[in-house]
Design a protein around this motif. Structure first.
Motif, short mmCIF file in Angstrom:
data_model
loop_
_atom_site.label_atom_id
_atom_site.label_comp_id
_atom_site.label_asym_id
_atom_site.label_seq_id
_atom_site.Cartn_x
_atom_site.Cartn_y
_atom_site.Cartn_z
N GLN A 89 0.82 -1.20 0.00
CA GLN A 89 0.00 0.00 0.00
C GLN A 89 0.86 1.25 0.00
O GLN A 89 0.67 2.15 -0.79
CB GLN A 89 -0.89 -0.04 1.24
N GLU A 90 1.81 1.29 0.94
CA GLU A 90 2.76 2.39 0.93
C GLU A 90 3.75 2.03 -0.18
O GLU A 90 4.32 0.95 -0.16
CB GLU A 90 3.50 2.45 2.26
N LEU A 91 3.94 2.93 -1.11
CA LEU A 91 4.82 2.60 -2.22
C LEU A 91 6.19 2.20 -1.69
O LEU A 91 6.83 2.95 -0.96
CB LEU A 91 4.93 3.78 -3.16
N ASP A 92 6.63 1.00 -2.05
CA ASP A 92 7.87 0.48 -1.48
C ASP A 92 9.02 0.70 -2.44
O ASP A 92 9.70 -0.23 -2.82
CB ASP A 92 7.72 -1.00 -1.14
N LEU A 93 9.18 1.95 -2.86
CA LEU A 93 10.24 2.26 -3.81
C LEU A 93 11.33 3.09 -3.16
O LEU A 93 11.11 3.73 -2.14
CB LEU A 93 9.65 3.05 -4.99
N VAL A 94 12.51 3.06 -3.76
CA VAL A 94 13.61 3.88 -3.29
C VAL A 94 13.75 5.05 -4.25
O VAL A 94 14.02 4.86 -5.44
CB VAL A 94 14.91 3.07 -3.24
N GLU B 220 12.32 0.02 4.71
CA GLU B 220 11.24 -0.97 4.65
C GLU B 220 11.19 -1.60 3.26
O GLU B 220 11.03 -2.81 3.11
CB GLU B 220 9.91 -0.30 5.01
N ALA B 221 11.34 -0.75 2.24
CA ALA B 221 11.35 -1.28 0.87
C ALA B 221 12.50 -2.25 0.68
O ALA B 221 12.34 -3.30 0.06
CB ALA B 221 11.48 -0.12 -0.13
N ALA B 222 13.66 -1.92 1.25
CA ALA B 222 14.82 -2.80 1.11
C ALA B 222 14.55 -4.14 1.78
O ALA B 222 14.84 -5.21 1.23
CB ALA B 222 16.05 -2.13 1.74
N ARG B 223 13.94 -4.09 2.96
CA ARG B 223 13.66 -5.32 3.69
C ARG B 223 12.66 -6.18 2.91
O ARG B 223 12.84 -7.39 2.77
CB ARG B 223 13.08 -4.96 5.07
N LEU B 224 11.61 -5.52 2.40
CA LEU B 224 10.59 -6.27 1.67
C LEU B 224 11.12 -6.80 0.34
O LEU B 224 10.56 -7.73 -0.22
CB LEU B 224 9.35 -5.40 1.44
N ALA B 225 12.17 -6.18 -0.17
CA ALA B 225 12.76 -6.68 -1.41
C ALA B 225 13.71 -7.84 -1.13
O ALA B 225 14.36 -8.35 -2.03
CB ALA B 225 13.51 -5.55 -2.13
#
Lengths: 505, 343
Positions: A89-94, B220-225
């Motif tokens: 839901q929260e965009l999980d992008l860098v 969080e994105a890094a962890r989920l990736a």
């Protein structure tokens, strides 16, 4: 359909966190190539369920079968390798990585630790083309993409894994109306290729549009499984979610459109955001602004509140000019901003401190705050708003979205507020809590408070407001009483407003 | 009826921009400002000491002096830049340099010869960095606290090992690093160049570097990736420690000795250089080249004070002011330049 089409089956899945039984017997069955909608209030356990499928959490009990094999991914990478990809839901992008780097984050193409940039870019381009967005350059920084573009990159990441099941957690929440249609087109292409999709959304019309079957969760338990998405009556779905039979209805309104305007906005302009905006709100009146994301609605609201400096134009409340937030609050204006977590709440502070944030000096004696008085005032407001749980010393973080929103609104109720600005008050709020929020807004108006409301959901604006303004690309292009305009007209106006350009707003 | 429904493709397509105003050129735009600062500093030098700048051989010698001055702190800054991009901070770098320098110059270590000394310095640096990383990753200490504690403890250890004495290096190979040249380039400058080049490749061309940006930018994105964030964090601090170990040898060579007070306030210089070079203190963004320019700005300032015979006290006051000014100017310039190019 035969049983062999089932790709994913969950039986009696239980997950406990310290002090919480997040999942308490979940049943779910997903078939190849279907869009399976997951419905439930905030806190029903959807997020936990997704994270179990994604390998972030591990189920305590129950069985998960994926492609006829028992499935218990040890980490996110294992789940992705098995063919389950998740769009959060929260965009999980860098932001500071390129499109290609984001798509392949965590499973980069490399030789001896060195990136194979050329082939990564080529594969990313391939995936983007498949998604119908070949125009996004793989080496462009994600930071410079608009929200819809970022959503596409999230999907590209899911596809980079060769997924057979894609879980989408409220993918439409950040998208404007026409972008949602594109999202649906992509979903249809995916399912045509045999990929299954678990789709989570609060928007009933989306579930009707894209869904095949619906499973409903309540308090961590499956209350209904495999309902047909198009035929099941809304009343039934809502009752399965809430355990009550609440219609998604707006309380009846006795419109009050007489009297002097409380808020008067004239010729308000901010370069590149909105131009020559003029509107009025009377005491006890609810005025709604409908418009797409990016039409300048939020910017207009924030400028009226004094949070942004206008290039030209005036804002007056009860005849007094407003040029700063300080002046706005002194004049009795309150605002519930769009991003309630980042713009409105101190998440780790207790409810009562959040409620008294804009008024606590009033409870203080010679500079020392008076927690007892603050707490008592917050308790009264909590009663008025039917806040759940009622314990005002709990940290705000532990509340559901709807109740967090009530805290934000409650803040201004403590403070003799005469005019309330609400930006997307029901975003991320489940159906049951929405009805309560609507009632709160109506009660406020009935008590003489003027309300200016912005929402992406047109039925909400129409159902809630006495008067509707339509905004498009920074211009207020239309104004009408709520009972003289319908949803189709509003949508036509926001999407093809050029028909009306040249007419007075 | 000029525009009806906007096709979805246009919504996501960012406008095509020229290279110099696009993302790829952003680091160049930032570094452009730093080059400007360097030029201004040189002009100040010319105005204050015109007679020195009239002498070409003095000028070339002075350039090497500045670069040599920048070499050890430059190596430390490369490690620091990685840590900051990865969302952390390392306050213990100066202390690690001191421990590594002191440990590698004990009589016992010196008896193992050149390689023994280099190996010791690097190993000590990496091990202390690992301890930092493990405390932060698995002990869940805030980086600021963990490395602050390490800063105090490591300085103490260095004083303990050296008995508060200056330890003279009698190893000529080490001592000659500072004075030797290869093809007319001082070895210290070559080491700096190699570390900077390796740092650039590591950050921009390897999975390690890209994952560092991911962790600092959106943990969080890094962890989920599926990135092992904890292990990666440990490695980042070990990398910083490694750079400190290399810097320890370079400094020992310059002074032909090591002592517990060496590399004093390196943590502040390295952080300041990284930040001035465009690294975001909150992580997720930064460049190695920018950090190098940051270091060069500082060593040029030091040099400017030296050639004008000004005291280090005045120098520190000015340095503090320049850190603030540089960041302020950079924010302003970056925004206005970006806006200008967008038109």
């Amino acid at each position: 359909m035969s049983d062999s089409d089932v790709v994913l089956r969950l039986q009696g899945v239980v997950k406990t966190f310290p002090g919480v039984r997040a999942l308490d017997g979940v049943e779910l069955e997903v078939r190849k190539g279907e869009v399976h909608c997951l419905l439930g209030q905030n806190g029903a356990g959807k997020s936990t369920l997704i994270k179990i499928l994604a390998g972030v959490h591990h189920a305590d009990e129950g069985s998960i079968t994926w492609l006829d094999e028992p499935f218990a991914p040890g980490n996110p990478q294992a789940a992705m390798r098995a063919g389950i990809a998740t769009i959060y839901q929260e965009l999980d992008l860098v932001e500071d990585l390129s499109v290609a780097e984001n798509a392949f984050l965590g499973h980069e193409e490399s030789r001896g630790g060195f990136l194979k940039r050329r082939s990564t870019a080529a594969r990313t381009r391939e995936i983007l083309t498949r998604l119908g967005h070949a125009e996004i350059p793989p080496r462009r920084m994600v930071r410079s993409l608009p929200a819809a573009g970022k959503q596409i990159v999230s999907m590209a990441r899911a596809l980079s894994h060769d997924a057979k099941l894609i879980v989408m957690d409220e993918p439409s929440a950040v998208l404007a109306h026409d972008e949602v249609e594109n999202l649906f087109r992509i979903i249809r292409e995916l399912t045509a290729q045999g990929i299954a999709v678990i789709y989570i959304s609060h928007r009933m019309e989306e579930i009707r549009d894209i869904g095949d079957r619906v499973t409903v969760l309540k308090d961590g338990r499956t209350t209904a499984a495999n309902l047909p998405a198009r035929e099941t009556p809304t009343r039934e779905l809502v009752s399965r979610m809430t355990g009550r039979t609440i219609e998604y209805v707006f309380p009846p309104r006795v419109g009050r459109s007489d009297g002097e305007p409380l808020l008067r906005v004239e010729g308000l302009t901010r370069a590149g955001e909105f131009t020559d905006a003029a509107l009025t709100v009377r005491a006890g009146e609810i005025v709604g602004i409908a418009g797409l994301v990016g039409s300048g609605r939020s910017e207009l609201l924030e400028t009226i509140f004094g949070a942004r400096q206008a290039d030209s134009g005036t804002v007056t409340v009860g005849g007094k000019p407003i040029r700063s937030i300080g002046a706005a609050v002194r004049a009795g204006m309150g605002m519930a901003p769009e991003e309630r977590k980042s713009q409105a709440l101190l998440l780790d502070e207790p409810i009562y401190r959040n409620m008294t944030l804009s008024s606590f000096p009033g409870y203080a004696r010679v500079g020392f705050t008076d927690a007892g008085k603050e707490r008592a005032a917050a308790e009264r407001t909590a009663d008025r708003l039917e806040l759940r749980p009622r314990d005002v010393s709990r940290p705000v973080r532990t509340l559901s979205g709807g109740n967090q929103q009530k805290v934000v609104v409650g803040r201004w109720l403590l403070d003799r507020t005469r005019l309330l600005l609400l930006d997307e008050p029901t975003r991320g709020v489940d159906v049951g809590a929405r009805a309560e929020l609507y009632q709160v807004i109506h009660d406020l108006a009935a008590g003489g408070v003027g309300v200016l409301l912005v929402s992406s959901e047109v039925p909400e604006v129409l159902g809630l407001a006495d008067r509707v303004l339509v905004m498009r690309e920074g211009h207020l292009i239309h104004e009408a009483p709520a009972d003289e305009i319908d949803e189709a007209t509003v949508l036509d106006l926001v999407m093809a407003g050029s028909l009306l350009e040249g007419e007075p707003a | 009826m000029t525009d009806t429904k906007v096709p979805a493709a246009h919504v996501t397509a960012p406008p095509k921009r020229a290279f110099w105003s696009g993302d790829a050129a952003e680091p160049f735009r930032r570094n452009l400002g730093l080059v400007g600062v360097l030029i201004i500093l040189v002009i100040i030098g010319i105005i204050t000491r015109p007679e020195l700048y009239g002498d070409a051989s003095w000028v070339s010698g002075n350039i090497w002096t500045i670069l040599k001055q920048a070499s050890a702190i430059g190596v430390v800054t490369v490690g620091m830049t990685f840590v900051i991009i990865g969302g952390g901070i390392d306050l213990s770098v100066g202390a690690i340099v001191a421990v590594a320098g002191v440990w590698s110059t004990t009589l016992a270590t010196q008896s193992y010869g050149t390689l023994g000394m280099i190996f010791t310095a690097v190993l000590v640096g990496v091990v202390v960095g690992l301890i930092n990383g493990i405390l932060i990753s698995y002990g869940r200490l805030v980086p600021f606290i963990a490395t602050l504690a390490m800063m105090v403890a490591a300085r103490g250890l260095a004083a303990q090992i050296s008995g508060k004495q200056t330890q003279v290096s009698s190893n000529l190979t080490i001592n000659n690093i500072a004075s030797n040249e290869i093809l007319g380039i001082p070895v210290l400058v070559i080491i700096l160049a190699l570390v900077v080049a390796a740092g650039w490749v590591l950050l921009n061309r390897t999975t390690f570097g890209r994952r560092t940006v991911a962790i600092g930018g959106n943990v969080e994105a890094a962890r989920l990736a599926g990135i092992n964030v904890r292990l990666h964090t440990v490695l980042l601090y070990a990398l910083s420690g490694l750079c400190c170990g290399i810097a320890a040898i370079m400094l020992t060579s310059q002074a032909t000795s090591a002592q517990a007070a060496m590399a004093n306030l390196y943590e502040l210089d390295a952080i300041a250089a990284a930040i001035i070079g465009g690294t975001l203190l909150s992580g997720g963004r930064g460049t190695i080249v920018g950090a190098l320019f940051g270091v060069l700005v500082f060593s040029t300032i030091t040099n400017l004070f030296a050639i004008n015979n000004l005291s280090t006290e005045v120098q520190n006051m000015v340095k503090g002011g320049i850190i603030v000014a540089a960041v302020l100017v950079q924010q302003f310039r970056y925004q206005s330049l970006t806006n200008l190019l967008k038109r």
